[in-house]
Enzyme design. Structure first.
Site, PDB file in Angstrom:
ATOM      1  CB  SER A  11       1.260  -9.032   8.515  1.00 32.13           C
ATOM      2  OG  SER A  11       0.380  -8.251   7.752  1.00 32.13           O
ATOM      3  CB  CYS A  28      -5.966   2.317   6.095  1.00 35.78           C
ATOM      4  SG  CYS A  28      -5.262   0.785   5.465  1.00 35.78           S
ATOM      5  CG  HIS A  74      -0.671  -4.491  15.758  1.00 36.70           C
ATOM      6  ND1 HIS A  74      -0.380  -3.278  15.200  1.00 36.70           N
ATOM      7  CD2 HIS A  74      -0.538  -5.418  14.759  1.00 36.70           C
ATOM      8  CE1 HIS A  74      -0.099  -3.443  13.910  1.00 36.70           C
ATOM      9  NE2 HIS A  74      -0.180  -4.729  13.629  1.00 36.70           N
ATOM     10  CB  CYS A 127      -0.912   0.001   1.227  1.00 36.94           C
ATOM     11  SG  CYS A 127       0.003   0.101   2.791  1.00 36.94           S
ATOM     12  CG  HIS A 140       3.661  -1.043  12.465  1.00 36.19           C
ATOM     13  ND1 HIS A 140       4.950  -1.496  12.300  1.00 36.19           N
ATOM     14  CD2 HIS A 140       2.878  -1.820  11.677  1.00 36.19           C
ATOM     15  CE1 HIS A 140       4.951  -2.512  11.454  1.00 36.19           C
ATOM     16  NE2 HIS A 140       3.715  -2.729  11.064  1.00 36.19           N
ATOM     17  CB  THR A 150      -5.180   1.532  10.033  1.00 38.11           C
ATOM     18  OG1 THR A 150      -3.925   0.842  10.128  1.00 38.11           O
ATOM     19  CG2 THR A 150      -5.066   2.913  10.648  1.00 38.11           C
ATOM     20  CD  GLU A 209      -2.695   0.948  13.296  1.00 38.74           C
ATOM     21  OE1 GLU A 209      -3.789   1.556  13.293  1.00 38.74           O
ATOM     22  OE2 GLU A 209      -2.393   0.104  12.427  1.00 38.74           O
TER      23      GLU A 209
END
Length: 321
Positions: free
Chosen positions: A220, A192, A121, A8, A71, A162, A123
């Site tokens: 991931s 996202c 995670h 992305c 992240h 996201t 993020e």
């Protein structure tokens, strides 16, 4: 074969930042945590001179830059870098930064923030670290919603990680809204575009698939969600693979239907290698399932924009080598 798949704009930007930093400043360039969740990408950058570290304490005072991963990081990390007068480059995906701003806006308006995401995670750690301790509550499941008792139900706002499953997140949000009618949504969608687009393509390709391969790393989040979506929407088996070595050949039958997509940090070269491995064993026909076109481009920071990249550099950044 699904499209969109793979890199992305946020991943492309993060990888490009590390490559540009190596060109401008020379090796080593330090990277706090994995720049993106993909072993092939990390090893490729390591071979170029990137040094991956767990924390800033692992970096010597040698004047070389450090890059923060796509992240996002807690506010304490750049603050610590500034205290040491370190040169740092923040590769946080702009869409993750948007979630940070949404959370901070909730707090400015006097709301307690509910973050829908997966504990541990990077993020989630980064988003929670934007606000003072105690200002954010993590919600992972609808069971968490049922158990949560706020001090003031009238002053709640939510944001999301996201890379979540769109369908699972809808259920959690609906449960929150049913329990807390005054709940404030973020000013715009938190999941996202790349996550949404890849999940929609998988939904379209999954019905009738005997095996659905998702190319991505075990850590991931967006790749793991694609496996779940594939099985939920009709694939007999969904399998997360990092490369050719992980293909479950025992589950592949002649004349079967193999579907494939890739997480947002998986380079196209891994997908090409898997297709090549199938061509070596079977007669292969490929049908493309395209549900969206992606033209997003997130520019790197101004300090790196004038640094030239070779064709080989750009091929790596684009996941082609």
């Amino acid at each position: 074969m699904c499209e969109p798949r793979g890199f992305c704009a946020g991943v492309d930007r993060a990888i490009q930042i590390v490559v540009l930093a190596l060109k401008k400043y020379g090796a080593p360039v330090y990277v706090r945590h994995e720049i993106v969740h993909n072993r092939y990408v990390v090893e490729g950058l390591r071979n170029m001179g990137a040094v991956f570290v767990k924390e800033l304490d692992d970096i010597p005072d040698d004047g070389q830059p450090v890059v923060f991963s796509a992240h996002g990081v807690p506010k304490s990390v750049p603050a610590a870098a500034e205290a040491r007068e370190m040169l740092y480059l923040d590769a946080t995906c702009p869409l993750v930064s948007k979630v940070h701003k949404q959370a901070m806006r909730h707090m400015r308006l006097g709301r307690h923030v509910l973050l829908i995401g997966h504990r541990g995670h990077p993020e989630v750690v980064g988003t929670m670290g934007q606000l003072p301790e105690g200002a954010v509550t993590l919600i992972e499941t609808e069971a968490d919603v049922a158990a949560y008792v706020p001090s003031d139900p009238a002053t709640l706002g939510f944001v999301t990680q996201t890379t979540l499953s769109v369908d699972d997140t809808i259920g959690i949000v609906e449960a929150l809204q049913a329990k807390f009618p005054a709940l404030h949504a973020p000013s715009s969608e938190s999941i996202c575009y790349a996550t949404t687009n890849r999940q929609e393509a998988v939904k379209a390709a999954a019905p009738g698939a005997d095996v659905f391969l998702v190319v991505g790393a075990p850590n991931s989040s967006n790749s793991r969600r694609l496996v779940e979506v594939a099985e939920r929407f009709g694939a007999a088996t969904g399998v997360l693979v990092e490369g050719v070595a992980d293909i479950p050949w025992d589950a592949v039958v002649p004349d079967g239907i193999i579907a494939m997509s890739a997480g947002a940090s998986a380079p196209e070269i891994l997908i090409d290698a898997i297709v090549g491995a199938f061509r070596e064993r079977f007669e292969v026909g490929i049908e493309l399932v395209r549900t969206a076109e992606e033209n997003e481009n997130f520019p790197v920071m101004r300090s790196l924009r004038e640094t030239p990249l070779t064709a080989a550099d750009m091929a790596f950044v684009n996941g082609q080598v």
